[in-house]
Scaffold this motif. Sequence first.
Motif, PDB file in Angstrom:
ATOM      1  N   ILE A 184       0.831  -1.197   0.000  1.00 41.75           N
ATOM      2  CA  ILE A 184       0.000   0.000   0.000  1.00 41.75           C
ATOM      3  C   ILE A 184       0.875   1.260   0.000  1.00 41.75           C
ATOM      4  O   ILE A 184       1.742   1.441   0.867  1.00 41.75           O
ATOM      5  CB  ILE A 184      -0.932   0.020   1.224  1.00 41.75           C
ATOM      6  N   GLY A 185       0.643   2.129  -0.989  1.00 45.42           N
ATOM      7  CA  GLY A 185       1.387   3.371  -1.100  1.00 45.42           C
ATOM      8  C   GLY A 185       2.712   3.261  -1.804  1.00 45.42           C
ATOM      9  O   GLY A 185       3.397   4.264  -2.011  1.00 45.42           O
ATOM     10  N   GLU A 186       3.099   2.038  -2.218  1.00 47.71           N
ATOM     11  CA  GLU A 186       4.399   1.840  -2.864  1.00 47.71           C
ATOM     12  C   GLU A 186       4.278   1.490  -4.347  1.00 47.71           C
ATOM     13  O   GLU A 186       5.254   1.100  -4.981  1.00 47.71           O
ATOM     14  CB  GLU A 186       5.187   0.752  -2.132  1.00 47.71           C
ATOM     15  N   GLY A 187       3.090   1.645  -4.881  1.00 51.58           N
ATOM     16  CA  GLY A 187       2.866   1.330  -6.285  1.00 51.58           C
ATOM     17  C   GLY A 187       2.277   2.508  -7.038  1.00 51.58           C
ATOM     18  O   GLY A 187       2.316   3.651  -6.575  1.00 51.58           O
ATOM     19  N   ASN A 188       1.686   2.219  -8.186  1.00 52.11           N
ATOM     20  CA  ASN A 188       1.158   3.266  -9.058  1.00 52.11           C
ATOM     21  C   ASN A 188      -0.219   3.784  -8.651  1.00 52.11           C
ATOM     22  O   ASN A 188      -0.660   4.810  -9.152  1.00 52.11           O
ATOM     23  CB  ASN A 188       1.108   2.751 -10.501  1.00 52.11           C
ATOM     24  N   ILE A 189      -0.886   3.074  -7.756  1.00 48.26           N
ATOM     25  CA  ILE A 189      -2.183   3.566  -7.271  1.00 48.26           C
ATOM     26  C   ILE A 189      -1.970   4.652  -6.232  1.00 48.26           C
ATOM     27  O   ILE A 189      -2.584   5.720  -6.295  1.00 48.26           O
ATOM     28  CB  ILE A 189      -3.037   2.410  -6.702  1.00 48.26           C
ATOM     29  N   GLY A 190      -1.105   4.415  -5.264  1.00 50.02           N
ATOM     30  CA  GLY A 190      -0.710   5.466  -4.327  1.00 50.02           C
ATOM     31  C   GLY A 190      -1.570   5.580  -3.084  1.00 50.02           C
ATOM     32  O   GLY A 190      -2.747   5.216  -3.074  1.00 50.02           O
ATOM     33  N   LEU A 191      -0.950   6.102  -2.041  1.00 52.90           N
ATOM     34  CA  LEU A 191      -1.583   6.174  -0.727  1.00 52.90           C
ATOM     35  C   LEU A 191      -2.836   7.043  -0.712  1.00 52.90           C
ATOM     36  O   LEU A 191      -3.826   6.709  -0.051  1.00 52.90           O
ATOM     37  CB  LEU A 191      -0.564   6.698   0.291  1.00 52.90           C
ATOM     38  N   ASP A 192      -2.818   8.170  -1.415  1.00 50.85           N
ATOM     39  CA  ASP A 192      -3.980   9.074  -1.411  1.00 50.85           C
ATOM     40  C   ASP A 192      -5.237   8.362  -1.902  1.00 50.85           C
ATOM     41  O   ASP A 192      -6.329   8.557  -1.353  1.00 50.85           O
ATOM     42  CB  ASP A 192      -3.706  10.307  -2.276  1.00 50.85           C
ATOM     43  N   THR A 193      -5.077   7.543  -2.932  1.00 53.08           N
ATOM     44  CA  THR A 193      -6.225   6.825  -3.479  1.00 53.08           C
ATOM     45  C   THR A 193      -6.796   5.844  -2.466  1.00 53.08           C
ATOM     46  O   THR A 193      -8.021   5.728  -2.315  1.00 53.08           O
ATOM     47  CB  THR A 193      -5.836   6.079  -4.764  1.00 53.08           C
ATOM     48  N   PHE A 194      -5.918   5.156  -1.738  1.00 45.11           N
ATOM     49  CA  PHE A 194      -6.417   4.210  -0.733  1.00 45.11           C
ATOM     50  C   PHE A 194      -7.139   4.933   0.397  1.00 45.11           C
ATOM     51  O   PHE A 194      -8.111   4.415   0.954  1.00 45.11           O
ATOM     52  CB  PHE A 194      -5.278   3.334  -0.214  1.00 45.11           C
ATOM     53  N   GLY A 195      -6.682   6.139   0.721  1.00 49.37           N
ATOM     54  CA  GLY A 195      -7.392   6.939   1.712  1.00 49.37           C
ATOM     55  C   GLY A 195      -8.792   7.271   1.245  1.00 49.37           C
ATOM     56  O   GLY A 195      -9.755   7.212   2.027  1.00 49.37           O
ATOM     57  N   ARG A 196      -8.938   7.591  -0.035  1.00 47.81           N
ATOM     58  CA  ARG A 196     -10.264   7.897  -0.585  1.00 47.81           C
ATOM     59  C   ARG A 196     -11.150   6.662  -0.635  1.00 47.81           C
ATOM     60  O   ARG A 196     -12.357   6.738  -0.390  1.00 47.81           O
ATOM     61  CB  ARG A 196     -10.122   8.509  -1.985  1.00 47.81           C
ATOM     62  N   ILE A 197     -10.544   5.511  -0.937  1.00 44.63           N
ATOM     63  CA  ILE A 197     -11.320   4.270  -1.037  1.00 44.63           C
ATOM     64  C   ILE A 197     -11.897   3.877   0.323  1.00 44.63           C
ATOM     65  O   ILE A 197     -13.094   3.604   0.443  1.00 44.63           O
ATOM     66  CB  ILE A 197     -10.449   3.133  -1.602  1.00 44.63           C
ATOM     67  N   ILE A 198     -11.067   3.831   1.355  1.00 44.98           N
ATOM     68  CA  ILE A 198     -11.547   3.341   2.657  1.00 44.98           C
ATOM     69  C   ILE A 198     -12.486   4.332   3.340  1.00 44.98           C
ATOM     70  O   ILE A 198     -13.234   3.942   4.240  1.00 44.98           O
ATOM     71  CB  ILE A 198     -10.378   2.980   3.598  1.00 44.98           C
ATOM     72  N   ASN A 199     -12.467   5.594   2.896  1.00 39.88           N
ATOM     73  CA  ASN A 199     -13.362   6.595   3.471  1.00 39.88           C
ATOM     74  C   ASN A 199     -14.564   6.896   2.592  1.00 39.88           C
ATOM     75  O   ASN A 199     -15.422   7.701   2.970  1.00 39.88           O
ATOM     76  CB  ASN A 199     -12.596   7.897   3.729  1.00 39.88           C
ATOM     77  N   HIS A 200     -14.650   6.237   1.440  1.00 38.45           N
ATOM     78  CA  HIS A 200     -15.741   6.539   0.510  1.00 38.45           C
ATOM     79  C   HIS A 200     -17.068   6.073   1.123  1.00 38.45           C
ATOM     80  O   HIS A 200     -17.175   4.937   1.599  1.00 38.45           O
ATOM     81  CB  HIS A 200     -15.515   5.838  -0.828  1.00 38.45           C
ATOM     82  N   PRO A 201     -18.080   6.933   1.114  1.00 39.49           N
ATOM     83  CA  PRO A 201     -19.365   6.568   1.744  1.00 39.49           C
ATOM     84  C   PRO A 201     -20.024   5.322   1.165  1.00 39.49           C
ATOM     85  O   PRO A 201     -20.805   4.667   1.854  1.00 39.49           O
ATOM     86  CB  PRO A 201     -20.235   7.823   1.520  1.00 39.49           C
ATOM     87  N   LYS A 202     -19.700   4.973  -0.074  1.00 34.49           N
ATOM     88  CA  LYS A 202     -20.295   3.786  -0.691  1.00 34.49           C
ATOM     89  C   LYS A 202     -19.461   2.527  -0.464  1.00 34.49           C
ATOM     90  O   LYS A 202     -19.880   1.430  -0.837  1.00 34.49           O
ATOM     91  CB  LYS A 202     -20.479   4.020  -2.193  1.00 34.49           C
ATOM     92  N   LEU A 203     -18.293   2.694   0.179  1.00 34.60           N
ATOM     93  CA  LEU A 203     -17.385   1.558   0.351  1.00 34.60           C
ATOM     94  C   LEU A 203     -16.973   1.296   1.788  1.00 34.60           C
ATOM     95  O   LEU A 203     -16.627   0.161   2.140  1.00 34.60           O
ATOM     96  CB  LEU A 203     -16.100   1.782  -0.475  1.00 34.60           C
ATOM     97  N   LYS A 204     -16.988   2.315   2.631  1.00 37.10           N
ATOM     98  CA  LYS A 204     -16.320   2.229   3.934  1.00 37.10           C
ATOM     99  C   LYS A 204     -16.920   1.196   4.886  1.00 37.10           C
ATOM    100  O   LYS A 204     -16.274   0.821   5.869  1.00 37.10           O
ATOM    101  CB  LYS A 204     -16.277   3.597   4.606  1.00 37.10           C
ATOM    102  N   HIS A 205     -18.117   0.705   4.602  1.00 30.54           N
ATOM    103  CA  HIS A 205     -18.739  -0.316   5.451  1.00 30.54           C
ATOM    104  C   HIS A 205     -18.251  -1.720   5.132  1.00 30.54           C
ATOM    105  O   HIS A 205     -18.526  -2.662   5.885  1.00 30.54           O
ATOM    106  CB  HIS A 205     -20.259  -0.271   5.266  1.00 30.54           C
ATOM    107  N   LEU A 206     -17.527  -1.884   4.035  1.00 33.22           N
ATOM    108  CA  LEU A 206     -17.134  -3.214   3.551  1.00 33.22           C
ATOM    109  C   LEU A 206     -15.889  -3.744   4.268  1.00 33.22           C
ATOM    110  O   LEU A 206     -15.101  -2.964   4.800  1.00 33.22           O
ATOM    111  CB  LEU A 206     -16.842  -3.143   2.042  1.00 33.22           C
ATOM    112  N   PRO A 207     -15.669  -5.064   4.255  1.00 31.20           N
ATOM    113  CA  PRO A 207     -14.397  -5.603   4.739  1.00 31.20           C
ATOM    114  C   PRO A 207     -13.307  -5.384   3.686  1.00 31.20           C
ATOM    115  O   PRO A 207     -13.512  -5.673   2.506  1.00 31.20           O
ATOM    116  CB  PRO A 207     -14.694  -7.093   4.946  1.00 31.20           C
TER     117      PRO A 207
END
Length: 277
Positions: free
Chosen positions: A229-252
């Motif tokens: 996480i954060g060491e590839g082409n997707i990047g840490l900022d994107t993962f922050g948006r994913i885990i906090n996204h209102p349509k996703l954050k409830h998921l495992p």
Amino acid sequence: MLNVGCHLSLSGGYEAMGKDALKINANTFQFFTRNPRGGAAKEIDPADAEALKVLMEKNNFAPLLAHASYTLNLCSSNPQTRNFGRETMIDDLNRLKQLPCKLYNFHPGSHTGQGIETGIKQITEALNKIITEDLDICILLETMSGKGSEVGGKFEEIREIIDGVELNDKLGVCLDTCHIYDGGYDIVNDLDGVLTQFDKIIGLDRLKAIHLNDSMNPMGSHKDRHAKIGEGNIGLDTFGRIINHPKLKHLPFLLETPNEPEGYGEEIKLLRGLYKG
């Protein structure tokens, strides 16, 4: 609360996996139902399964994710391989009834030169033989990167499989961030657009789990090479948006990065630090 975990080894048993998860501040985990490269599955000790259930309830675990072996291929050009995949999945689902795990993930398969449409047809035929009315486990189709002859590299292919299954209320999707990025979906610059597309084609109500993996390769490469996480082409900022996204954050969220338990613990700590609740 952020529901995050990683892939853990079954070698010590089911309760041991739960304890290993707690050691790295995880509240869920993924495990292979058998050796990922094939082979017989270990017998399940009822006492071990019950101990895991108690541990999960005591520590407010999110849903666990069981992962089929990589050798399972429901759309191989070899009929014996297809039959083996179908029988293996039936066995996996029967055994999972003994565990506190209601999500079962598998790679749709590789058509091995037969073509996407033939591959999809064979996958749906197999699932129609596997899925029964009394099945209480949700089978998840994993989004793929589209490398080689893989089926599932496009949302439309996942949708076509779902539409071909009679009891498709038993089906869901596991979205892999590395896979869809490598498959050409721009989650870095247009996460909302990708989710809108997913919802329109498949339906966000089908999304039951997310594999959190960075990518060693650029978008659209169709390579499927996971990075930390954060060491590839997707990047840490994107993962922050994913885990906090209102349509996703409830998921495992399950990590499948190239790591050991200690490294997973560091990634989980990093993700929890990014989570805004």
